[in-house]
Design a protein around this motif. Sequence first.
Motif, short mmCIF file in Angstrom:
data_model
loop_
_atom_site.label_atom_id
_atom_site.label_comp_id
_atom_site.label_asym_id
_atom_site.label_seq_id
_atom_site.Cartn_x
_atom_site.Cartn_y
_atom_site.Cartn_z
N PRO A 110 -61.41 -46.96 31.73
CA PRO A 110 -60.92 -45.69 31.16
C PRO A 110 -59.47 -45.37 31.50
N GLN A 111 -58.91 -46.06 32.49
CA GLN A 111 -57.50 -45.84 32.83
C GLN A 111 -56.55 -46.48 31.82
N LEU A 112 -57.09 -47.34 30.94
CA LEU A 112 -56.26 -48.04 29.97
C LEU A 112 -56.21 -47.26 28.65
N HIS A 113 -55.04 -47.31 28.00
CA HIS A 113 -54.83 -46.63 26.73
C HIS A 113 -54.44 -47.65 25.67
N TYR A 114 -55.12 -47.58 24.55
CA TYR A 114 -54.87 -48.51 23.45
C TYR A 114 -53.46 -48.34 22.90
N HIS A 136 -53.33 -56.34 34.46
CA HIS A 136 -52.23 -57.01 35.14
C HIS A 136 -51.03 -57.19 34.21
N HIS A 137 -50.94 -58.28 33.48
CA HIS A 137 -49.76 -58.59 32.67
C HIS A 137 -49.43 -57.50 31.66
N LEU A 138 -50.45 -56.90 31.05
CA LEU A 138 -50.23 -55.90 29.99
C LEU A 138 -50.38 -54.47 30.48
N ARG A 139 -50.59 -54.29 31.76
CA ARG A 139 -50.98 -52.98 32.30
C ARG A 139 -49.99 -51.86 31.93
N ASP A 140 -48.71 -52.16 31.99
CA ASP A 140 -47.71 -51.11 31.77
C ASP A 140 -47.61 -50.70 30.30
N PHE A 141 -48.05 -51.57 29.40
CA PHE A 141 -48.08 -51.20 27.98
C PHE A 141 -49.24 -50.26 27.68
N MET A 142 -50.18 -50.14 28.63
CA MET A 142 -51.40 -49.39 28.40
C MET A 142 -51.43 -48.07 29.15
N ASP A 143 -50.23 -47.57 29.49
CA ASP A 143 -50.09 -46.25 30.07
C ASP A 143 -50.20 -45.20 28.98
N PRO A 144 -50.38 -43.93 29.36
CA PRO A 144 -50.44 -42.86 28.35
C PRO A 144 -49.13 -42.71 27.56
N ASP A 172 -43.11 -45.07 28.58
CA ASP A 172 -41.98 -45.08 29.52
C ASP A 172 -41.83 -46.43 30.22
N ASN A 173 -42.93 -47.00 30.72
CA ASN A 173 -42.84 -48.29 31.41
C ASN A 173 -42.54 -49.43 30.44
N THR A 174 -43.06 -49.33 29.22
CA THR A 174 -42.75 -50.35 28.21
C THR A 174 -41.25 -50.35 27.91
N LYS A 175 -40.69 -49.17 27.73
CA LYS A 175 -39.24 -49.06 27.48
C LYS A 175 -38.46 -49.61 28.66
N HIS A 176 -38.96 -49.34 29.86
CA HIS A 176 -38.27 -49.82 31.06
C HIS A 176 -38.24 -51.35 31.09
N ILE A 177 -39.36 -51.99 30.73
CA ILE A 177 -39.40 -53.45 30.69
C ILE A 177 -38.44 -53.98 29.63
N LEU A 178 -38.36 -53.32 28.48
CA LEU A 178 -37.40 -53.71 27.45
C LEU A 178 -35.96 -53.62 27.96
N ASN A 179 -35.74 -52.70 28.90
CA ASN A 179 -34.38 -52.52 29.45
C ASN A 179 -33.91 -53.71 30.27
N ALA A 205 -47.27 -54.30 36.62
CA ALA A 205 -47.42 -55.76 36.45
C ALA A 205 -46.60 -56.52 37.47
N ILE A 206 -45.42 -55.99 37.84
CA ILE A 206 -44.57 -56.65 38.82
C ILE A 206 -45.11 -56.43 40.23
N SER A 207 -45.47 -55.20 40.54
CA SER A 207 -45.88 -54.88 41.92
C SER A 207 -47.20 -55.55 42.31
N THR A 208 -48.05 -55.87 41.34
CA THR A 208 -49.34 -56.49 41.66
C THR A 208 -49.36 -58.00 41.44
N PHE A 209 -48.24 -58.56 40.99
CA PHE A 209 -48.25 -59.97 40.57
C PHE A 209 -48.49 -60.92 41.74
N THR A 210 -47.89 -60.67 42.88
CA THR A 210 -48.06 -61.56 44.03
C THR A 210 -49.53 -61.65 44.45
N ASP A 211 -50.19 -60.50 44.54
CA ASP A 211 -51.61 -60.49 44.89
C ASP A 211 -52.45 -61.17 43.81
#
Length: 399
Positions: free
Chosen positions: A136-140, A170-178, A181-188, A318-324
Motif C-alpha cells: 500500500p505504500q506504492l503508488h501507480y 527498490h529500483h523503481l521505488r522513487d517513481f512510486m511516491d505520491p 519530486d524524487n523522479t524529477k530529482h533523478i532526471l536532474n 533506490a540509492i540509499s537501499t542499494f548496498t543492502d
Amino acid sequence: MRKARKRLPASGSQASVRRHEEQLPWKKQKLLDIHQALNSDPVDIETLRRAAVSEGGLLTDDIRRKVWPKLLSINVYSLPAKPSKDVREDHKDYRQVVLDVRRSMRRFPKGMRVDQREVLQEQLIDIILDVLRRNPQLHYYQGYHDMVVTFLLVVGERMTIAIMEKLSNHHLRDFMDPTMDNTKHILNYLMPILERVDRELHDFMIRSEVGTIFALSWLITWYGYVLSDFRHVLRLYDFFLASHPLMAIYFAAVIVLYRQKEVKSSECDMASVHHLLSRMPQDLPYEELIGRAQSLFISCPPSLLTQSAALQSRNIIAISTFTDFQSSTLRQRPDSVLRQQLQKHHETQPALPMSTQPANTNQLIKMAVWGLSATLGAVALAVAQTAMDWAPDFLSQLF
C-alpha cells in the motif's frame, strides 16, 4: 587415418582447462559460465551480473527465466500466489490501470492472436493491482504497465508478480511516491553528466531550456515504451537488472551524447530540441552505448554528481537501499538445493487424506501445460517448458 581427439582428463591441470575454454566460441563460453554460476553454492552472483551486462546480455529468454530471479534474490520455489478474484474490487487505481493496459496493444508480439493478447492483458491488470494491494505504500504511475508487460511476456504471471514487487520496492521505488519530486530529482542527474563529458552540448541544451522531461518515459519504463524491437528492450533489461538503479539515467546521457551532432545542429529552442530528442532512433548501437554508460558511471559516479546544487538534499530510496539490496543477493542457494529443501519440507508435512490428494499429479501438470499453451500460445508454452526444467514442483505452483 584420422587421429582420435584427445579428451580432457577428468582431473586435469587448470592450464589445460583454460586452454580448452579459450577455444570455445564466446557465446558457448558465456553459457558455460552462466551454468556454472547458477549451480555454485552460494550462487556466483557476480558472474551472473557480468554476463547480464557484457556483450549480448543473457542471450535467450530461457536463461533470463533462470538468471533474472537470482539478480533480484527471488526464490523460484516460493512465488506469490496468483491474484485473487477480488483483486480488482474497490481499487483506487483500477480504472487508470485498465485504460493504460487497453492502450498497450503494440507491446505484444506482432501476429499474436487477439484472444491470446486479451488473456495476457487481463493478467497484466491483475498483476499490477495485486502488487499495489500487497504494498500500500506504492503508488501507480503511467508507464508502470510497460515494465510489467515486458516481464509477463518472458517469465509468466507469478514470477512477474515477484519481480515487480522486488523492483517496485527498490529500483523503481522513487517513481512510486505520491508525488513526482524524487523522479524529477533523478532526471536532474542528466545535465551534470553531460556537463562533465561535453560542456558545449550541455550549454546548448541549457540555452534551449529543453529541460529533462524528454527522458521521463525512458527512465520510468526502462525504455520499454520507446523501443519497438522487443529484443532491444530485453537487452536493456538484462543490463539494468544487473546495475545500479541510476544506470537508466546514465544510459539516457549516452544516448544524448551519441546524438550530439544532431542536437547542436538543431534550432536552439525548447520545441526543436525536445522534438528531436523525444523521437528515439530504433537503430542505436546498443552494445556500444551500454559500454559507454558503464564507463560513465565509473568516471562520474552518483556520489560525485551530488556536488551539483540541483542534486543536493534529497533522499533517493533506490540509492540509499542499494548496498543492502546487493548484499542480500550474495547469499542465495542454487535452485537444485532449493528444490531439495522444498521436497524435504513436503516429506515432513502430514499426508493429505485420500479424498483430497490429486489422483495423478503428473497428468494434472500435463493438462495444465496443454491448457496454458492452447490459451496463450508460444510465449506461455516456453515459460511452462522452462518450469519443467526447474522441476514439476515449480510448474505446479503456476496453476
